[in-house]
Design an enzyme around this catalytic site. Structure first.
Site, PDB file in Angstrom:
ATOM      1  N   CYS A  20       0.833  -1.202   0.000  1.00  6.90           N
ATOM      2  CA  CYS A  20       0.000   0.000   0.000  1.00  6.90           C
ATOM      3  C   CYS A  20       0.872   1.259   0.000  1.00  6.90           C
ATOM      4  O   CYS A  20       1.460   1.585  -1.019  1.00  6.90           O
ATOM      5  CB  CYS A  20      -0.978  -0.034   1.179  1.00  6.90           C
ATOM      6  SG  CYS A  20      -2.366   1.103   0.984  1.00  6.90           S
ATOM      7  N   HIS A  60      -3.613  -5.261   0.259  1.00  9.20           N
ATOM      8  CA  HIS A  60      -3.070  -5.785   1.527  1.00  9.20           C
ATOM      9  C   HIS A  60      -3.107  -7.318   1.512  1.00  9.20           C
ATOM     10  O   HIS A  60      -4.058  -7.935   2.007  1.00  9.20           O
ATOM     11  CB  HIS A  60      -3.888  -5.259   2.707  1.00  9.20           C
ATOM     12  CG  HIS A  60      -3.723  -3.799   2.957  1.00  9.20           C
ATOM     13  ND1 HIS A  60      -2.878  -3.303   3.925  1.00  9.20           N
ATOM     14  CD2 HIS A  60      -4.280  -2.725   2.353  1.00  9.20           C
ATOM     15  CE1 HIS A  60      -2.935  -1.978   3.903  1.00  9.20           C
ATOM     16  NE2 HIS A  60      -3.778  -1.605   2.968  1.00  9.20           N
ATOM     17  N   GLU A  77      -1.547  -9.391   3.291  1.00 14.20           N
ATOM     18  CA  GLU A  77      -1.468  -9.962   4.640  1.00 14.20           C
ATOM     19  C   GLU A  77      -2.841 -10.318   5.205  1.00 14.20           C
ATOM     20  O   GLU A  77      -2.957 -11.175   6.090  1.00 14.20           O
ATOM     21  CB  GLU A  77      -0.736  -9.005   5.591  1.00 14.20           C
ATOM     22  CG  GLU A  77      -1.487  -7.751   6.003  1.00 14.20           C
ATOM     23  CD  GLU A  77      -1.351  -6.585   5.043  1.00 14.20           C
ATOM     24  OE1 GLU A  77      -1.667  -5.442   5.443  1.00 14.20           O
ATOM     25  OE2 GLU A  77      -0.942  -6.811   3.879  1.00 14.20           O
TER      26      GLU A  77
END
Length: 549
Positions: free
Chosen positions: A382, A508, A510
């Protein structure tokens, strides 16, 4: 109809209600039951989207774009299922709903009160996930600590449900602390007794007490807690400190927490737990073959929960690569051109983390330049990806004042710019580009090799994007857009093909990494760091071997 387990906490916060709830859910899921978890938070914010990471840790984003509590990340990582807006409810959202109904005249002029109107809305939300018969068991974690003023309406709602639902359809698990006094060499049960007494005074009686402890609980202590807290000794569960959160399900299995719940809920048809993949993951996690050191460049590093999903993704990726990932936190605000080599020396990989605002930005740009010039594996997420774009524009394209309009509205070269649809928005909460969006990947690129496909979907949380007006200039000079949104053309992935491993993503990754399905980008990044480490080690040993010859 679904059955309900409520998890409450006492004595102190941060005991790990979310981990206990996720561990219990994992065990029930492993026995073949359909399970989900929801979190009820007592704060008045509508959601964590506008909360400072220092206040509340990371804001976790679901597939449907809900900004939620970080515990939902644990639920997804443990269970491997997606959560949604319905899985996280705050006091703010409850009151907002009730007040909107009152304004619309839904209460026909009645006086609106905490009981029954607020508690009715809480109960409606608690039962919502069970309406479609998608789940056998729904676990509900009640945020905060018993005795907090903010938590009282939620506890009252649980009390009412205890009377309204059949006895075998609802149970309460209460998590407490058994402190160990080193001077006296004793475990003390009094805080737990007081916590259960406080819960019982609200009319809610726990069926199971889970005790966080540094030392083992003997049978005498369990009998004492059972006697004073009105539960059977076998329903007093020892929750010892574990070396990793992923060990907790096995500790709870040993304590028979799941079996006690199944008995209380009168569930008879279940299988033996299937945890082969989980145990295999733990074996790799506990017994790595080597170690890599990764730098995490961020500005909220004082609070580990601010980057919780990233840190857990490193755990997942480390285990699959059979390496221990040692994360070195580096505060971007203190990185300068003079000290960058000193701060980043010895790393095997560099991840520049997401974030908002101008603080620490120049330090992140300097760190990106270091990784690019040194051939150090780089991964930007990001804002980290945006910093890589700015660094490249300044130092390779020669656009010295290149910047993001988030930090410099007057920049002559806005290589990162706000999306058009975001420019008219003045409200902060829930107004970013949120949730899952598709991404088309160019064949033959690093991203294509990592994912093994040309079509993916990942979760977003941002307002600013790569400015496509500069795309041709970037690609002509060696930084390519290897992934983009098929509908809007917005750039999602950038990479430098001439670099050993240099990739930045607008989304993102993750947020979708789980124990059994680690995020591909993290797996590849750690693999690149592992190879970098091995190459570095071979350079060190070569002169020694030459000397011996």
């Amino acid at each position: 109809m679904a059955k309900f387990i409520f998890v409450t906490g006492g004595v102190t916060s941060s005991l790990g209600k979310g981990i206990i709830a996720a561990s219990l859910a994992k065990l029930l899921q492993a026995r073949g039951l359909r399970v989900t978890i929801q979190k009820f938070d007592p704060y008045i914010n509508v959601d964590p989207g506008t909360l400072n990471p220092y206040e509340h840790g990371e804001c976790y984003v679901t597939e449907d774009g809900a900004e939620t509590d970080l515990d939902l990340g644990h639920y997804e990582r443990f269970l491997g299922i997606y959560t949604s807006q319905a899985n996280n409810v705050t006091t703010g959202r409850i009151y907002q709903t009730v007040i909107n109904k009152e304004r619309a005249g839904d209460f026909l002029g009645k006086t609106v009160q905490v009981v029954p109107h607020i508690t009715d809305e809480i109960k409606r939300r608690m039962l919502l996930l069970g309406e479609n018969n998608d789940y056998d068991i729904i676990l509900t974690e009640i945020g905060g600590t018993v005795g907090d003023i903010e938590s009282l309406p939620f506890i009252e709602a649980v009390r009412q449900l205890q009377w309204e639902l059949p006895e075998e359809d609802l149970m309460v698990v209460h998590l407490t602390l058994i402190p160990y006094l080193k001077a006296a060499k004793e475990l003390k049960t009094k805080p737990t007794q007081h916590s259960v007494k406080m819960l019982s005074e609200t009319g809610v009686h726990p069926d199971i007490i889970v005790c966080r402890t540094e030392e083992p609980l003997n049978d005498d202590i369990k009998r004492k807690i059972g006697l004073f807290c009105n539960v059977k000794p076998e329903a007093v569960i020892e929750a010892m400190d574990a070396s990793t959160i992923y060990e907790v399900p096995l500790l709870m299995l040993r304590e028979k927490l799941d079996l006690i719940c199944l008995k209380k809920l009168d569930i008879k048809h279940y299988s033996e737990p299937v945890l082969d993949k989980w145990i295999g993951f733990l074996d790799k996690l506990k017994y790595p073959r080597s170690k890599v050191t990764v730098g995490l460049i961020g500005k909220y590093i004082e609070l580990q929960d601010a980057y919780k999903s990233i840190l857990e993704s490193f755990v997942h990726a480390g285990a699959i690569n059979e390496v221990k990932v040692q994360v070195v936190n580096v505060h971007s605000e203190f990185i300068t051109s003079e000290n960058v080599s000193e701060k980043l020396e010895g790393l095997d990989g560099l991840l520049v983390a997401p974030g908002f605002g101008h603080r620490g930005i120049e330090g992140k740009i300097i760190a990106v330049q270091y990784a690019r010039e040194k051939g150090l594996p780089f991964f930007g997420i990001c804002l980290g990806m945006q910093m890589a774009v700015i660094e490249y524009a300044r130092n390779i394209l020669g656009l010295k004042d290149a910047h993001s309009t988030e930090m410099d509205t007057n920049t002559q070269h806005a290589v990162i710019n706000m999306m058009e649809e975001q420019k008219k928005i003045r409200m902060m909460g829930g107004t970013m580009r949120l949730g899952t969006y598709p991404c088309e990947i160019k064949p033959g690129t690093l991203a294509n090799r990592i994912y093994g496909t040309t079509h993916i979907s990942e979760r977003h949380r941002h307002r600013y994007e790569f400015n496509s007006d500069y795309l041709e200039q970037f690609e002509t000079n060696g930084m390519i857009a290897s992934g983009s949104n098929p509908e809007t053309g917005l750039v999602e992935i950038i990479e430098i093909p001439s670099h050993p491993f240099f990739i930045g993503v607008q989304y993102h990754p993750e947020l979708k990494s789980t124990v059994e399905k680690p995020a591909p980008l993290f797996v590849s990044f750690i693999d690149a760091a592992k190879k970098y480490n091995e190459k570095k080690s071979s350079f060190k040993t070569a002169p020694l071997q030459d000397a011996l010859i």
